[in-house]
Design a protein around this motif. Structure first.
Motif, PDB file in Angstrom:
ATOM      1  N   ASP A   1       0.805  -1.218   0.000  1.00 50.66           N
ATOM      2  CA  ASP A   1       0.000   0.000   0.000  1.00 50.66           C
ATOM      3  C   ASP A   1       0.838   1.267   0.000  1.00 50.66           C
ATOM      4  O   ASP A   1       0.342   2.344  -0.341  1.00 50.66           O
ATOM      5  N   GLU A   2       2.112   1.175   0.350  1.00 51.21           N
ATOM      6  CA  GLU A   2       3.009   2.331   0.384  1.00 51.21           C
ATOM      7  C   GLU A   2       3.758   2.540  -0.929  1.00 51.21           C
ATOM      8  O   GLU A   2       4.379   3.573  -1.142  1.00 51.21           O
ATOM      9  N   ILE A   3       3.742   1.541  -1.801  1.00 51.25           N
ATOM     10  CA  ILE A   3       4.500   1.608  -3.055  1.00 51.25           C
ATOM     11  C   ILE A   3       3.810   2.551  -4.032  1.00 51.25           C
ATOM     12  O   ILE A   3       2.632   2.400  -4.340  1.00 51.25           O
ATOM     13  N   ASP A   4       4.576   3.531  -4.517  1.00 54.58           N
ATOM     14  CA  ASP A   4       4.053   4.535  -5.443  1.00 54.58           C
ATOM     15  C   ASP A   4       4.386   4.223  -6.898  1.00 54.58           C
ATOM     16  O   ASP A   4       3.722   4.703  -7.805  1.00 54.58           O
ATOM     17  N   GLU A   5       5.445   3.438  -7.100  1.00 53.02           N
ATOM     18  CA  GLU A   5       5.930   3.177  -8.457  1.00 53.02           C
ATOM     19  C   GLU A   5       6.532   1.785  -8.504  1.00 53.02           C
ATOM     20  O   GLU A   5       7.160   1.334  -7.551  1.00 53.02           O
ATOM     21  N   LEU A   6       6.320   1.118  -9.631  1.00 54.25           N
ATOM     22  CA  LEU A   6       6.949  -0.176  -9.903  1.00 54.25           C
ATOM     23  C   LEU A   6       7.851  -0.017 -11.116  1.00 54.25           C
ATOM     24  O   LEU A   6       7.425   0.531 -12.137  1.00 54.25           O
ATOM     25  N   VAL A   7       9.086  -0.474 -11.000  1.00 61.00           N
ATOM     26  CA  VAL A   7       9.986  -0.581 -12.149  1.00 61.00           C
ATOM     27  C   VAL A   7      10.393  -2.043 -12.187  1.00 61.00           C
ATOM     28  O   VAL A   7      11.135  -2.517 -11.321  1.00 61.00           O
TER      29      VAL A   7
ATOM     30  N   VAL B   1      11.738  -3.636 -19.498  1.00 62.67           N
ATOM     31  CA  VAL B   1      11.667  -2.832 -18.277  1.00 62.67           C
ATOM     32  C   VAL B   1      10.375  -2.038 -18.363  1.00 62.67           C
ATOM     33  O   VAL B   1      10.205  -1.195 -19.237  1.00 62.67           O
ATOM     34  N   ARG B   2       9.462  -2.375 -17.454  1.00 64.02           N
ATOM     35  CA  ARG B   2       8.160  -1.714 -17.422  1.00 64.02           C
ATOM     36  C   ARG B   2       8.088  -0.800 -16.199  1.00 64.02           C
ATOM     37  O   ARG B   2       8.521  -1.187 -15.119  1.00 64.02           O
ATOM     38  N   THR B   3       7.539   0.386 -16.384  1.00 59.20           N
ATOM     39  CA  THR B   3       7.371   1.336 -15.293  1.00 59.20           C
ATOM     40  C   THR B   3       5.879   1.607 -15.114  1.00 59.20           C
ATOM     41  O   THR B   3       5.180   1.904 -16.083  1.00 59.20           O
ATOM     42  N   TYR B   4       5.431   1.495 -13.865  1.00 60.94           N
ATOM     43  CA  TYR B   4       4.032   1.719 -13.523  1.00 60.94           C
ATOM     44  C   TYR B   4       3.941   2.731 -12.393  1.00 60.94           C
ATOM     45  O   TYR B   4       4.772   2.738 -11.483  1.00 60.94           O
ATOM     46  N   ALA B   5       2.906   3.576 -12.428  1.00 60.01           N
ATOM     47  CA  ALA B   5       2.604   4.496 -11.338  1.00 60.01           C
ATOM     48  C   ALA B   5       1.324   4.031 -10.675  1.00 60.01           C
ATOM     49  O   ALA B   5       0.380   3.589 -11.350  1.00 60.01           O
ATOM     50  N   ARG B   6       1.287   4.129  -9.357  1.00 62.28           N
ATOM     51  CA  ARG B   6       0.080   3.730  -8.637  1.00 62.28           C
ATOM     52  C   ARG B   6      -1.069   4.677  -8.956  1.00 62.28           C
ATOM     53  O   ARG B   6      -0.894   5.884  -9.027  1.00 62.28           O
ATOM     54  N   LYS B   7      -2.245   4.091  -9.163  1.00 64.97           N
ATOM     55  CA  LYS B   7      -3.466   4.886  -9.325  1.00 64.97           C
ATOM     56  C   LYS B   7      -3.945   5.244  -7.923  1.00 64.97           C
ATOM     57  O   LYS B   7      -4.168   4.363  -7.104  1.00 64.97           O
TER      58      LYS B   7
END
Length: 195
Positions: free
Chosen positions: A143-149, A188-194
């Motif tokens: 729940d604290e993660i803002d971004e995934l790489v 390498v995929r980058t995601y931002a939390r909604k």
């Protein structure tokens, strides 16, 4: 508020290591193109041993000034006799069993990890926090993660350590921000939390 980024390597089927945590089979994909990308784009994520080999000694931190890892991830460095694998960053190890830190640059978090991470995120800094691994603390901090790489290697493990351990079923939505492909098959995929 600083970002917590889970920057991690995994197999196509979402495992960050085999059932014992070994991910050394992914090293086969560290070719010149991919190493060049890692060195130029994510230099602070290269451990002390690799920094010398890649000419990154003294390289500027581009994304992070702090790293958090679990005991199992940290143990890999300790087994090599390295007590501060990311000495160019502030290092935190989440562990209830490590006890006293073996290095003055490494702070052991043996209590409430979520509260400590929230305190780190609230600090005034231009750079973020890197969640290095492993599976259990990623699950605890989901729940604290803002971004995934996510560096996805073209391998299927079948079983092993999932990217997020111990979470049970819960949906967390992220938005795809970018994809980078390499000739060796790595994505390498980058995601931002909604939010």
């Amino acid at each position: 508020m600083r970002k917590l980024t889970y920057y991690i390597a995994c197999s196509i089927d979402g495992f960050i290591g085999d059932p014992k945590g070994d991910a050394s089979s992914m090293f086969a994909f560290l070719d010149e193109e991919f190493l060049g990308y890692l060195a130029s784009t994510w230099p602070e994520t290269v451990a002390v041993q690799g920094r010398e080999q890649l000419g990154l000694t003294g390289a500027e931190n581009l994304h992070f000034d702090t790293v958090i890892q679990g005991r199992a991830s940290y143990q890999l460095a300790l087994d090599l006799g390295v007590t501060s694998p990311y000495g160019h960053l502030r290092e935190y190890v989440a562990s209830r069993t490590l006890g006293t830190s073996p290095d003055p640059n490494v702070t052991v978090i043996d209590g409430d990890l979520v509260t400590r991470v929230r305190e780190l995120k609230a600090e005034d800094s231009e750079l973020g926090i890197w969640l290095c691994g492993g599976s259990q603390i990623a699950g605890e901090l989901l729940d604290e993660i803002d971004e995934l790489v996510i560096k996805t290697y073209p391998q299927v493990y079948g079983s092993g350590l999932p990217m997020f351990g111990g979470t049970g079923f819960a949906v967390s939505d992220f938005t795809l921000e970018g994809v980078r492909t390499f000739g060796n098959g790595v994505l390498v995929r980058t995601y931002a939390r909604k939010r």
